[in-house]
Design a protein around this motif. Sequence first.
Motif, PDB file in Angstrom:
ATOM      1  N   ARG A  62      63.357   6.970 -10.510  1.00 46.72           N
ATOM      2  CA  ARG A  62      62.639   6.138  -9.552  1.00 46.72           C
ATOM      3  C   ARG A  62      62.082   4.867 -10.187  1.00 46.72           C
ATOM      4  O   ARG A  62      61.715   3.927  -9.477  1.00 46.72           O
ATOM      5  N   LYS A  63      62.047   4.808 -11.514  1.00 42.35           N
ATOM      6  CA  LYS A  63      61.487   3.637 -12.190  1.00 42.35           C
ATOM      7  C   LYS A  63      62.550   2.661 -12.677  1.00 42.35           C
ATOM      8  O   LYS A  63      62.332   1.454 -12.663  1.00 42.35           O
ATOM      9  N   ASN A  64      63.698   3.192 -13.118  1.00 40.61           N
ATOM     10  CA  ASN A  64      64.725   2.270 -13.616  1.00 40.61           C
ATOM     11  C   ASN A  64      66.027   2.322 -12.819  1.00 40.61           C
ATOM     12  O   ASN A  64      66.943   1.534 -13.068  1.00 40.61           O
ATOM     13  N   GLY A  65      66.133   3.243 -11.856  1.00 40.94           N
ATOM     14  CA  GLY A  65      67.311   3.313 -10.999  1.00 40.94           C
ATOM     15  C   GLY A  65      68.539   3.928 -11.631  1.00 40.94           C
ATOM     16  O   GLY A  65      69.603   3.973 -11.004  1.00 40.94           O
ATOM     17  N   MET A  66      68.436   4.427 -12.843  1.00 41.45           N
ATOM     18  CA  MET A  66      69.588   5.027 -13.517  1.00 41.45           C
ATOM     19  C   MET A  66      69.929   6.382 -12.897  1.00 41.45           C
ATOM     20  O   MET A  66      69.041   7.143 -12.514  1.00 41.45           O
TER      21      MET A  66
END
Length: 230
Positions: A62-66
């Motif tokens: 949710r923070k980097n989209g990986m």
Amino acid sequence: MRESYITHRDGKPVDNYEMTCEKWRKIYLEMDQEELIKRFHLECDDQASYIVYYNEKYRVDRKNGMITLVNNPEKRISFNTLMSIYNLFYYSRPWAKVRGEFVPFRQVKRAAPFDPAFKRMVLDLLADTFSGHCELLEKACQALGGRPIRQGDVGYEIKAFDCVPVTVVFWDGDEEFKAQANILFDADITDFIHEETVCCIGADAVRRLSEEAGLGQVEHLLGGDIVIEG
């Protein structure tokens, strides 16, 4: 829909697959994640949301989209899979609903221009991979949670995503005719995903069935992953 290619920027090679994946990772970070979690009934925690694709669980940070595979975080995720997940989140309409009527790829809304490539790169590969291997294909369909249907020598309805069912139909070959295969999609699949991404979902069906059948990965036979223009 086309093969992988390299461009150059400032004299350095740039992989357009990587550029496209990076673009969509950033797009995901701009989406309303809480709304996505609610709409798709996603399992989630403070760090990530989780989505099942062809019976494999993926973690979307949710923070980097990986995006990573939960049971094998170090495994490289294919371009087709990344685009299928990101595009589902982006293109799915809030009111989208599965119609329950399955159609061939050429009848998917706005997909007809891609049909020759889809047949060559997906359907022919599926037929060739499982020619003479009906039992293996049936085993693979069952491993993906498929529901048998009365079509072909082997026919199963399988869920790509919970909201994106596909139907795999296979006719084995004989001395006169080569094996044939088809992948059918819900008539309203483009309410959930971009029409060109349907190609990625079809290609991933072949990959996952091949893996579950113990035939290894077939991505190298696809002539490169399928690239989304959008």
